[in-house]
Design a protein around this motif. Sequence first.
Motif, PDB file in Angstrom:
ATOM      1  N   HIS A   1       0.799  -1.224   0.000  1.00  0.00           N
ATOM      2  CA  HIS A   1       0.000   0.000   0.000  1.00  0.00           C
ATOM      3  C   HIS A   1       0.833   1.276   0.000  1.00  0.00           C
ATOM      4  O   HIS A   1       0.304   2.366   0.235  1.00  0.00           O
ATOM      5  CB  HIS A   1      -0.998  -0.012   1.162  1.00  0.00           C
ATOM      6  CG  HIS A   1      -2.265  -0.725   0.780  1.00  0.00           C
ATOM      7  ND1 HIS A   1      -2.255  -2.045   0.378  1.00  0.00           N
ATOM      8  CD2 HIS A   1      -3.553  -0.310   0.702  1.00  0.00           C
ATOM      9  CE1 HIS A   1      -3.496  -2.405   0.074  1.00  0.00           C
ATOM     10  NE2 HIS A   1      -4.299  -1.377   0.264  1.00  0.00           N
TER      11      HIS A   1
ATOM     12  N   LEU B   1       5.668 -11.833   3.800  1.00  0.00           N
ATOM     13  CA  LEU B   1       5.506 -12.412   5.149  1.00  0.00           C
ATOM     14  C   LEU B   1       4.072 -12.842   5.444  1.00  0.00           C
ATOM     15  O   LEU B   1       3.662 -12.923   6.599  1.00  0.00           O
ATOM     16  CB  LEU B   1       5.980 -11.417   6.208  1.00  0.00           C
ATOM     17  CG  LEU B   1       7.445 -10.972   6.131  1.00  0.00           C
ATOM     18  CD1 LEU B   1       7.835 -10.209   7.389  1.00  0.00           C
ATOM     19  CD2 LEU B   1       8.390 -12.139   5.929  1.00  0.00           C
TER      20      LEU B   1
ATOM     21  N   ASP C   1      -6.480   5.466   7.877  1.00  0.00           N
ATOM     22  CA  ASP C   1      -7.706   5.541   7.097  1.00  0.00           C
ATOM     23  C   ASP C   1      -8.192   4.158   6.657  1.00  0.00           C
ATOM     24  O   ASP C   1      -9.377   3.946   6.434  1.00  0.00           O
ATOM     25  CB  ASP C   1      -7.434   6.415   5.864  1.00  0.00           C
ATOM     26  CG  ASP C   1      -8.683   6.685   5.077  1.00  0.00           C
ATOM     27  OD1 ASP C   1      -9.661   7.164   5.675  1.00  0.00           O
ATOM     28  OD2 ASP C   1      -8.699   6.395   3.873  1.00  0.00           O
TER      29      ASP C   1
ATOM     30  N   GLY D   1       6.607   0.437   9.191  1.00  0.00           N
ATOM     31  CA  GLY D   1       7.785   0.784   8.393  1.00  0.00           C
ATOM     32  C   GLY D   1       7.800   2.193   7.865  1.00  0.00           C
ATOM     33  O   GLY D   1       8.870   2.807   7.742  1.00  0.00           O
TER      34      GLY D   1
ATOM     35  N   GLY E   1       5.737   4.732   9.132  1.00  0.00           N
ATOM     36  CA  GLY E   1       5.166   5.700  10.088  1.00  0.00           C
ATOM     37  C   GLY E   1       3.693   5.973   9.833  1.00  0.00           C
ATOM     38  O   GLY E   1       3.217   7.105  10.005  1.00  0.00           O
TER      39      GLY E   1
ATOM     40  N   LEU F   1      11.596   1.614   7.288  1.00  0.00           N
ATOM     41  CA  LEU F   1      11.470   1.358   5.848  1.00  0.00           C
ATOM     42  C   LEU F   1      12.081   0.026   5.406  1.00  0.00           C
ATOM     43  O   LEU F   1      12.483  -0.120   4.252  1.00  0.00           O
ATOM     44  CB  LEU F   1      12.141   2.488   5.029  1.00  0.00           C
ATOM     45  CG  LEU F   1      11.894   3.935   5.427  1.00  0.00           C
ATOM     46  CD1 LEU F   1      12.663   4.871   4.515  1.00  0.00           C
ATOM     47  CD2 LEU F   1      10.430   4.271   5.354  1.00  0.00           C
TER      48      LEU F   1
HETATM   49  C1  LIG Z   1      -5.824   3.162   0.339  1.00  0.00           C
HETATM   50  C2  LIG Z   1      -4.665   3.613   1.192  1.00  0.00           C
HETATM   51  C3  LIG Z   1      -4.909   4.248   2.390  1.00  0.00           C
HETATM   52  C4  LIG Z   1      -3.849   4.684   3.190  1.00  0.00           C
HETATM   53  N1  LIG Z   1      -4.111   5.341   4.350  1.00  0.00           N
HETATM   54  C5  LIG Z   1      -3.089   5.790   5.124  1.00  0.00           C
HETATM   55  C6  LIG Z   1      -3.330   6.491   6.333  1.00  0.00           C
HETATM   56  O1  LIG Z   1      -4.466   6.716   6.723  1.00  0.00           O
HETATM   57  N2  LIG Z   1      -2.269   6.927   7.047  1.00  0.00           N
HETATM   58  C7  LIG Z   1      -0.983   6.717   6.636  1.00  0.00           C
HETATM   59  O2  LIG Z   1      -0.058   7.144   7.325  1.00  0.00           O
HETATM   60  N3  LIG Z   1      -0.727   6.037   5.510  1.00  0.00           N
HETATM   61  C8  LIG Z   1      -1.741   5.573   4.749  1.00  0.00           C
HETATM   62  N4  LIG Z   1      -1.468   4.887   3.606  1.00  0.00           N
HETATM   63  C9  LIG Z   1      -0.088   4.521   3.321  1.00  0.00           C
HETATM   64  C10 LIG Z   1       0.224   3.163   3.939  1.00  0.00           C
HETATM   65  O3  LIG Z   1      -0.315   3.023   5.230  1.00  0.00           O
HETATM   66  C11 LIG Z   1       1.743   2.978   4.085  1.00  0.00           C
HETATM   67  O4  LIG Z   1       2.366   3.171   2.853  1.00  0.00           O
HETATM   68  C12 LIG Z   1       2.097   1.605   4.674  1.00  0.00           C
HETATM   69  O5  LIG Z   1       3.488   1.545   4.824  1.00  0.00           O
HETATM   70  C13 LIG Z   1       1.627   0.473   3.797  1.00  0.00           C
HETATM   71  O6  LIG Z   1       1.703  -0.735   4.503  1.00  0.00           O
HETATM   72  P1  LIG Z   1       1.932  -2.085   3.696  1.00  0.00           P
HETATM   73  O7  LIG Z   1       1.718  -3.222   4.601  1.00  0.00           O
HETATM   74  O8  LIG Z   1       1.187  -2.055   2.438  1.00  0.00           O
HETATM   75  O9  LIG Z   1       3.517  -1.988   3.448  1.00  0.00           O
HETATM   76  P2  LIG Z   1       4.332  -1.884   2.090  1.00  0.00           P
HETATM   77  O10 LIG Z   1       3.897  -0.690   1.350  1.00  0.00           O
HETATM   78  O11 LIG Z   1       4.295  -3.190   1.402  1.00  0.00           O
HETATM   79  O12 LIG Z   1       5.785  -1.634   2.709  1.00  0.00           O
HETATM   80  C14 LIG Z   1       6.072  -0.421   3.356  1.00  0.00           C
HETATM   81  C15 LIG Z   1       7.499  -0.439   3.889  1.00  0.00           C
HETATM   82  O13 LIG Z   1       7.588  -1.310   5.019  1.00  0.00           O
HETATM   83  C16 LIG Z   1       8.614  -2.276   4.797  1.00  0.00           C
HETATM   84  N5  LIG Z   1       8.206  -3.512   5.456  1.00  0.00           N
HETATM   85  C17 LIG Z   1       7.052  -4.186   5.316  1.00  0.00           C
HETATM   86  N6  LIG Z   1       7.051  -5.264   6.138  1.00  0.00           N
HETATM   87  C18 LIG Z   1       8.223  -5.254   6.787  1.00  0.00           C
HETATM   88  C19 LIG Z   1       8.828  -6.105   7.763  1.00  0.00           C
HETATM   89  N7  LIG Z   1       8.198  -7.175   8.237  1.00  0.00           N
HETATM   90  N8  LIG Z   1      10.079  -5.805   8.191  1.00  0.00           N
HETATM   91  C20 LIG Z   1      10.734  -4.726   7.741  1.00  0.00           C
HETATM   92  N9  LIG Z   1      10.205  -3.880   6.812  1.00  0.00           N
HETATM   93  C21 LIG Z   1       8.968  -4.139   6.358  1.00  0.00           C
HETATM   94  C22 LIG Z   1       8.724  -2.398   3.293  1.00  0.00           C
HETATM   95  O14 LIG Z   1       9.978  -2.904   2.912  1.00  0.00           O
HETATM   96  C23 LIG Z   1       8.534  -0.948   2.886  1.00  0.00           C
HETATM   97  O15 LIG Z   1       9.723  -0.243   3.054  1.00  0.00           O
HETATM   98  C24 LIG Z   1      -2.502   4.454   2.777  1.00  0.00           C
HETATM   99  C25 LIG Z   1      -2.258   3.817   1.557  1.00  0.00           C
HETATM  100  C26 LIG Z   1      -3.333   3.401   0.761  1.00  0.00           C
HETATM  101  C27 LIG Z   1      -3.047   2.732  -0.560  1.00  0.00           C
END
Ligand SMILES: Cc1cc2nc3c(=O)[nH]c(=O)nc-3n(C[C@H](O)[C@H](O)[C@H](O)COP(=O)(O)OP(=O)(O)OC[C@H]3O[C@@H](n4cnc5c(N)ncnc54)[C@H](O)[C@@H]3O)c2cc1C
Length: 390
Positions: A48, A63, A106, A117, A119, A165
């Motif tokens: 995301h 994972l 959200d 990762g 914030g 990150l």
């Molecule tokens: C529809 C939508 C709504 C959103 N709403 C919000 C919001 O309300 N507030 C907000 O702050 N953001 C929001 N975001 C952004 C989102 O929360 C962040 O980008 C978040 O990091 C995504 O989580 P993910 O699991 O998809 O991680 P990814 O995007 O897959 O990864 C994010 C980072 O974390 C690292 N990572 C993941 N797992 C691990 C692990 N186990 N160990 C070490 N590193 C790891 C990855 O390498 C990468 O650097 C939104 C995004 C979308 C698409």
Amino acid sequence: MAEWQNWAGNITCQPREIVRPRDEAEIVEALARAETQDLSVRVAGSGHSFTPLVATDGMLFDLSLLQGIARLEPENSRAWVRAGTRLADLGEPFHAAGLAMQNLGDVDVQALGGALGTGTHGTGHTLPNLSARVSGLRILRADGELRSVRDDTDPEGLRAARVSLGALGIITAARIELVPAYRLHERVERPKLDDVLATLDERIAAARHFEFFWYPKADRVEAKSLDLTDRQDEPDRKGERIGWSHRILPSLREQRFTEMEYAVPAELGRECFLAVRDRIRARHPDVVWPVEYRTLRSDDAWLSTAHERETVTISVHQDGRLPFEPFFADVEPIFAEFAGRPHWGKVHTLARAQLAGVVPGLSRFERLRAEWDPRGRFLNPHLRTLFSEA
Ligand SMILES: Cc1cc2nc3c(=O)[nH]c(=O)nc-3n(C[C@H](O)[C@H](O)[C@H](O)COP(=O)(O)OP(=O)(O)OC[C@H]3O[C@@H](n4cnc5c(N)ncnc54)[C@H](O)[C@@H]3O)c2cc1C
């Protein structure tokens, strides 16, 4: 060759190998293979993020088999949770134990490791980002060494690793500090923008969570506030809901979009919003997607966008089927004028030189990163623009 794509569809990559470990031992085994084959390593959460944080042509860890609550401690109001667990899968088991996450963003579809990762945060002037409620992490470094960083044994390590990150290593589990389960009363109104701006401080102060969305083309506002309540009934007024926090806080976002978000000092939030509004009115009046205004309490993680500063986050969105670059590029310089820090997971163009001016913890983080991963196993081209390698 495998293929990976993020939720928004703006980032794709072809990793040499996608690894789905079932436990820490399988991660260690795969990391040793990455070392032998000299592969770069990245971890994916639920994809995301809008920035190329996850992209790699080397080894990609998924994972999704590392799921669930490893240990629930109701007596201490906390739980160890495996990093691949989706936030959405935590609400009900926590609730069954009389507990809840202090806040959510959200949406709740992120994996725990991914949400921490970058914030990820919700809104509320007394509420910090999700990672600020983490008091312990288990991290596997590039050399396979397991580091357990906890607030009582290694507070500095925890401040570095909470928002990291995926650059320090692979987080396998996190200890989350929870709160007693709580109910929320949500009210959504459609006031005039001038009215919201004139009463902004009062609205923010009056609610546990407050945010507003301004839709440029329609010049319409949606203001949302949520407060604690013990009420059990269903409100019969339009725009109101009552329920347990984990059911009320997350929205369902089915339409694809792209997003840029910056965190600015809270006291400059209104002025920054006005500058963004004026730029959109003058040059991008056809943008349909909203500008979102939220508040965020300061915390002490080195890479947190709210590091030691009370914060307002302002984001702009674009329809996922439309080009976002010209619009975002025209708005981004405004955030720089307000000492904005980019959300790590949302579109931005800042590289190390600009980041150094706004992210106070950057060089400390870089030193630890270089110590933990001297060969840059966890760096990809995007992370190399953010951090110095020395
Ligand atoms: C529809 C939508 C709504 C959103 N709403 C919000 C919001 O309300 N507030 C907000 O702050 N953001 C929001 N975001 C952004 C989102 O929360 C962040 O980008 C978040 O990091 C995504 O989580 P993910 O699991 O998809 O991680 P990814 O995007 O897959 O990864 C994010 C980072 O974390 C690292 N990572 C993941 N797992 C691990 C692990 N186990 N160990 C070490 N590193 C790891 C990855 O390498 C990468 O650097 C939104 C995004 C979308 C698409």
